[in-house]
Design a protein around this motif. Structure first.
Motif, PDB file in Angstrom:
ATOM      1  N   GLY A 169      81.622  61.453  18.557  1.00  0.00           N
ATOM      2  CA  GLY A 169      82.361  62.704  18.636  1.00  0.00           C
ATOM      3  C   GLY A 169      81.545  63.719  19.414  1.00  0.00           C
ATOM      4  N   ASP A 170      82.114  64.915  19.511  1.00  0.00           N
ATOM      5  CA  ASP A 170      81.444  66.000  20.221  1.00  0.00           C
ATOM      6  C   ASP A 170      82.083  67.295  19.747  1.00  0.00           C
ATOM      7  OD1 ASP A 170      79.740  67.310  21.969  1.00  0.00           O
ATOM      8  OD2 ASP A 170      80.904  66.843  23.755  1.00  0.00           O
ATOM      9  N   GLY A 171      81.403  68.400  19.974  1.00  0.00           N
ATOM     10  CA  GLY A 171      81.952  69.694  19.609  1.00  0.00           C
ATOM     11  C   GLY A 171      81.226  70.807  20.320  1.00  0.00           C
ATOM     12  N   ASP A 172      81.848  71.975  20.352  1.00  0.00           N
ATOM     13  CA  ASP A 172      81.277  73.124  21.047  1.00  0.00           C
ATOM     14  C   ASP A 172      81.570  74.381  20.240  1.00  0.00           C
ATOM     15  OD1 ASP A 172      81.373  75.498  22.926  1.00  0.00           O
ATOM     16  OD2 ASP A 172      80.559  73.962  24.269  1.00  0.00           O
ATOM     17  N   GLY A 173      80.509  75.092  19.867  1.00  0.00           N
ATOM     18  CA  GLY A 173      80.652  76.300  19.065  1.00  0.00           C
ATOM     19  C   GLY A 173      81.289  77.459  19.801  1.00  0.00           C
ATOM     20  N   LEU A 174      81.090  77.552  21.105  1.00  0.00           N
ATOM     21  CA  LEU A 174      81.716  78.630  21.870  1.00  0.00           C
ATOM     22  C   LEU A 174      83.219  78.391  22.032  1.00  0.00           C
ATOM     23  CD1 LEU A 174      78.997  79.227  24.595  1.00  0.00           C
ATOM     24  CD2 LEU A 174      79.459  80.602  22.551  1.00  0.00           C
ATOM     25  N   LEU A 175      83.582  77.138  22.240  1.00  0.00           N
ATOM     26  CA  LEU A 175      85.005  76.799  22.380  1.00  0.00           C
ATOM     27  C   LEU A 175      85.695  76.607  21.029  1.00  0.00           C
ATOM     28  CD1 LEU A 175      84.681  74.269  25.320  1.00  0.00           C
ATOM     29  CD2 LEU A 175      85.650  76.576  25.430  1.00  0.00           C
ATOM     30  N   ARG A 176      84.875  76.456  19.970  1.00  0.00           N
ATOM     31  CA  ARG A 176      85.372  76.238  18.601  1.00  0.00           C
ATOM     32  C   ARG A 176      86.297  75.027  18.545  1.00  0.00           C
ATOM     33  NH1 ARG A 176      83.896  80.071  14.977  1.00  0.00           N
ATOM     34  NH2 ARG A 176      85.765  80.025  13.704  1.00  0.00           N
ATOM     35  N   ALA A 177      85.841  73.959  19.193  1.00  0.00           N
ATOM     36  CA  ALA A 177      86.636  72.746  19.288  1.00  0.00           C
ATOM     37  C   ALA A 177      85.734  71.526  19.136  1.00  0.00           C
ATOM     38  CB  ALA A 177      87.356  72.696  20.631  1.00  0.00           C
ATOM     39  N   ALA A 178      86.334  70.440  18.639  1.00  0.00           N
ATOM     40  CA  ALA A 178      85.598  69.190  18.463  1.00  0.00           C
ATOM     41  C   ALA A 178      86.553  68.015  18.631  1.00  0.00           C
ATOM     42  CB  ALA A 178      84.944  69.145  17.082  1.00  0.00           C
ATOM     43  N   VAL A 179      85.965  66.853  18.872  1.00  0.00           N
ATOM     44  CA  VAL A 179      86.738  65.624  19.016  1.00  0.00           C
ATOM     45  C   VAL A 179      86.010  64.503  18.281  1.00  0.00           C
ATOM     46  CG1 VAL A 179      85.628  64.970  21.200  1.00  0.00           C
ATOM     47  CG2 VAL A 179      87.910  64.084  20.664  1.00  0.00           C
ATOM     48  N   MET A 180      86.794  63.579  17.732  1.00  0.00           N
ATOM     49  CA  MET A 180      86.267  62.377  17.092  1.00  0.00           C
ATOM     50  C   MET A 180      86.993  61.168  17.668  1.00  0.00           C
ATOM     51  SD  MET A 180      86.358  63.545  13.052  1.00  0.00           S
ATOM     52  CE  MET A 180      86.667  61.883  12.525  1.00  0.00           C
ATOM     53  N   GLY A 181      86.236  60.124  17.977  1.00  0.00           N
ATOM     54  CA  GLY A 181      86.822  58.855  18.383  1.00  0.00           C
ATOM     55  C   GLY A 181      86.641  57.847  17.269  1.00  0.00           C
ATOM     56  N   LEU A 182      87.717  57.189  16.893  1.00  0.00           N
ATOM     57  CA  LEU A 182      87.669  56.256  15.771  1.00  0.00           C
ATOM     58  C   LEU A 182      87.310  54.831  16.170  1.00  0.00           C
ATOM     59  CD1 LEU A 182      90.837  57.481  13.842  1.00  0.00           C
ATOM     60  CD2 LEU A 182      88.458  58.163  13.500  1.00  0.00           C
ATOM     61  N   ASP A 183      87.343  54.533  17.450  1.00  0.00           N
ATOM     62  CA  ASP A 183      87.149  53.169  17.921  1.00  0.00           C
ATOM     63  C   ASP A 183      85.850  52.553  17.404  1.00  0.00           C
ATOM     64  OD1 ASP A 183      88.108  50.996  19.816  1.00  0.00           O
ATOM     65  OD2 ASP A 183      86.096  51.391  20.623  1.00  0.00           O
ATOM     66  N   ARG A 184      84.755  53.253  17.478  1.00  0.00           N
ATOM     67  CA  ARG A 184      83.451  52.679  17.117  1.00  0.00           C
ATOM     68  C   ARG A 184      83.108  52.784  15.640  1.00  0.00           C
ATOM     69  NH1 ARG A 184      80.015  51.076  21.404  1.00  0.00           N
ATOM     70  NH2 ARG A 184      81.019  51.543  23.388  1.00  0.00           N
ATOM     71  N   ILE A 185      83.887  53.528  14.871  1.00  0.00           N
ATOM     72  CA  ILE A 185      83.589  53.607  13.429  1.00  0.00           C
ATOM     73  C   ILE A 185      84.574  52.773  12.606  1.00  0.00           C
ATOM     74  CG2 ILE A 185      82.522  55.871  13.653  1.00  0.00           C
ATOM     75  CD1 ILE A 185      85.046  56.973  12.124  1.00  0.00           C
ATOM     76  N   ARG A 186      85.559  52.192  13.262  1.00  0.00           N
ATOM     77  CA  ARG A 186      86.594  51.440  12.559  1.00  0.00           C
ATOM     78  C   ARG A 186      86.000  50.258  11.825  1.00  0.00           C
ATOM     79  NH1 ARG A 186      91.343  51.743  11.207  1.00  0.00           N
ATOM     80  NH2 ARG A 186      92.020  53.406  12.552  1.00  0.00           N
ATOM     81  N   VAL A 187      86.478  50.042  10.607  1.00  0.00           N
ATOM     82  CA  VAL A 187      86.088  48.925   9.751  1.00  0.00           C
ATOM     83  C   VAL A 187      87.336  48.528   8.964  1.00  0.00           C
ATOM     84  CG1 VAL A 187      85.281  50.424   7.873  1.00  0.00           C
ATOM     85  CG2 VAL A 187      84.323  48.155   8.102  1.00  0.00           C
ATOM     86  N   ALA A 188      87.450  47.272   8.579  1.00  0.00           N
ATOM     87  CA  ALA A 188      88.662  46.781   7.909  1.00  0.00           C
ATOM     88  C   ALA A 188      88.858  47.382   6.516  1.00  0.00           C
ATOM     89  CB  ALA A 188      88.630  45.255   7.818  1.00  0.00           C
ATOM     90  N   ASP A 189      87.785  47.699   5.837  1.00  0.00           N
ATOM     91  CA  ASP A 189      87.846  48.239   4.480  1.00  0.00           C
ATOM     92  C   ASP A 189      88.273  49.707   4.522  1.00  0.00           C
ATOM     93  OD1 ASP A 189      86.725  49.749   2.152  1.00  0.00           O
ATOM     94  OD2 ASP A 189      86.028  47.761   1.538  1.00  0.00           O
ATOM     95  N   ASP A 190      89.441  50.020   3.947  1.00  0.00           N
ATOM     96  CA  ASP A 190      89.981  51.383   4.003  1.00  0.00           C
ATOM     97  C   ASP A 190      89.080  52.416   3.348  1.00  0.00           C
ATOM     98  OD1 ASP A 190      92.211  50.526   5.374  1.00  0.00           O
ATOM     99  OD2 ASP A 190      93.514  50.466   3.615  1.00  0.00           O
ATOM    100  N   GLU A 191      88.440  52.065   2.241  1.00  0.00           N
ATOM    101  CA  GLU A 191      87.570  53.020   1.545  1.00  0.00           C
ATOM    102  C   GLU A 191      86.353  53.375   2.402  1.00  0.00           C
ATOM    103  OE1 GLU A 191      84.923  53.308  -2.538  1.00  0.00           O
ATOM    104  OE2 GLU A 191      86.659  51.979  -2.504  1.00  0.00           O
ATOM    105  N   ARG A 192      85.764  52.374   3.019  1.00  0.00           N
ATOM    106  CA  ARG A 192      84.616  52.624   3.892  1.00  0.00           C
ATOM    107  C   ARG A 192      85.032  53.450   5.106  1.00  0.00           C
ATOM    108  NH1 ARG A 192      82.072  47.308   5.621  1.00  0.00           N
ATOM    109  NH2 ARG A 192      80.555  48.712   6.554  1.00  0.00           N
ATOM    110  N   LEU A 193      86.184  53.143   5.687  1.00  0.00           N
ATOM    111  CA  LEU A 193      86.657  53.896   6.843  1.00  0.00           C
ATOM    112  C   LEU A 193      86.912  55.350   6.470  1.00  0.00           C
ATOM    113  CD1 LEU A 193      87.530  54.085   9.774  1.00  0.00           C
ATOM    114  CD2 LEU A 193      89.812  53.279   9.068  1.00  0.00           C
ATOM    115  N   THR A 194      87.497  55.578   5.312  1.00  0.00           N
ATOM    116  CA  THR A 194      87.756  56.946   4.860  1.00  0.00           C
ATOM    117  C   THR A 194      86.460  57.727   4.727  1.00  0.00           C
ATOM    118  OG1 THR A 194      89.800  56.309   3.755  1.00  0.00           O
ATOM    119  CG2 THR A 194      88.737  58.333   2.982  1.00  0.00           C
TER     120      THR A 194
END
Length: 174
Positions: free
Chosen positions: A92-117
């Motif tokens: 992910g990334d974020g900027d305090g001046l723009l007050r915006a952030a992004v998250m990509g789920l592709d690399r954190i994805r795991v089959a177990d729903d509890e772990r993913l949450t």
């Protein structure tokens, strides 16, 4: 002044994951949150040579175009793989001046729903912290420590270290 974190999916993202991100951010920063209508996949940020999306391009566009008020924050979440030109990938990334952030789920994805949450909640705390003006923390126990591997996210508890709490309070960005 009320601060609202607006969470927006980019493309198709499971509603439960958006709500998990909202819960993580609400718990850590006591923000109001709303899940907003989705945005299209950010094709403007896609680099075909890398088969990834430029995280800072997405953050810039979010900060400029998707905050209804100056005090709002925006967090975009997508089933995408993000990069920064200086590294192979970022979660992910974020900027305090723009007050915006992004998250990509592709690399954190795991089959177990509890772990993913757990991963989504922890990553949201970190990304929203960046949007609030915090930076990566050297304290590995702090939720603002830059995530190096997805498994680290599962061990986080959503708590900022004393130094990050002080920086957040001093910045007065909430």
């Amino acid at each position: 002044m009320n601060v609202t974190l607006r969470i927006v999916p980019m493309g198709t993202v499971e509603r439960g994951l958006l709500e998990a991100a909202a819960l993580g951010a609400t718990t850590a920063y006591e923000l109001e949150t709303s899940v907003e209508p989705g945005l299209a996949e950010p094709k403007y940020a896609f680099n075909p040579g890398r088969n990834q999306y430029n995280a800072s391009s997405i953050v810039r566009k979010l900060g400029q175009n998707h905050r209804p008020t100056a005090s709002d924050l925006v967090l975009a979440i997508g089933e995408i793989d993000l990069f920064d030109p200086d590294v192979d990938f970022v979660y992910g990334d974020g900027d305090g001046l723009l007050r915006a952030a992004v998250m990509g789920l592709d690399r954190i994805r795991v089959a177990d729903d509890e772990r993913l949450t757990k991963r989504v909640m922890a990553l949201a705390v970190w990304a929203v912290g960046l949007a609030l003006g915090l930076r990566d923390c050297e304290d590995a126990r702090c939720s603002m420590a830059a995530p190096r591997i997805p498994d680290e996210l599962e061990r986080r508890n959503g708590v900022l270290c004393a130094q990050c709490r002080a920086l957040l309070a001093k910045g007065g960005q909430l």
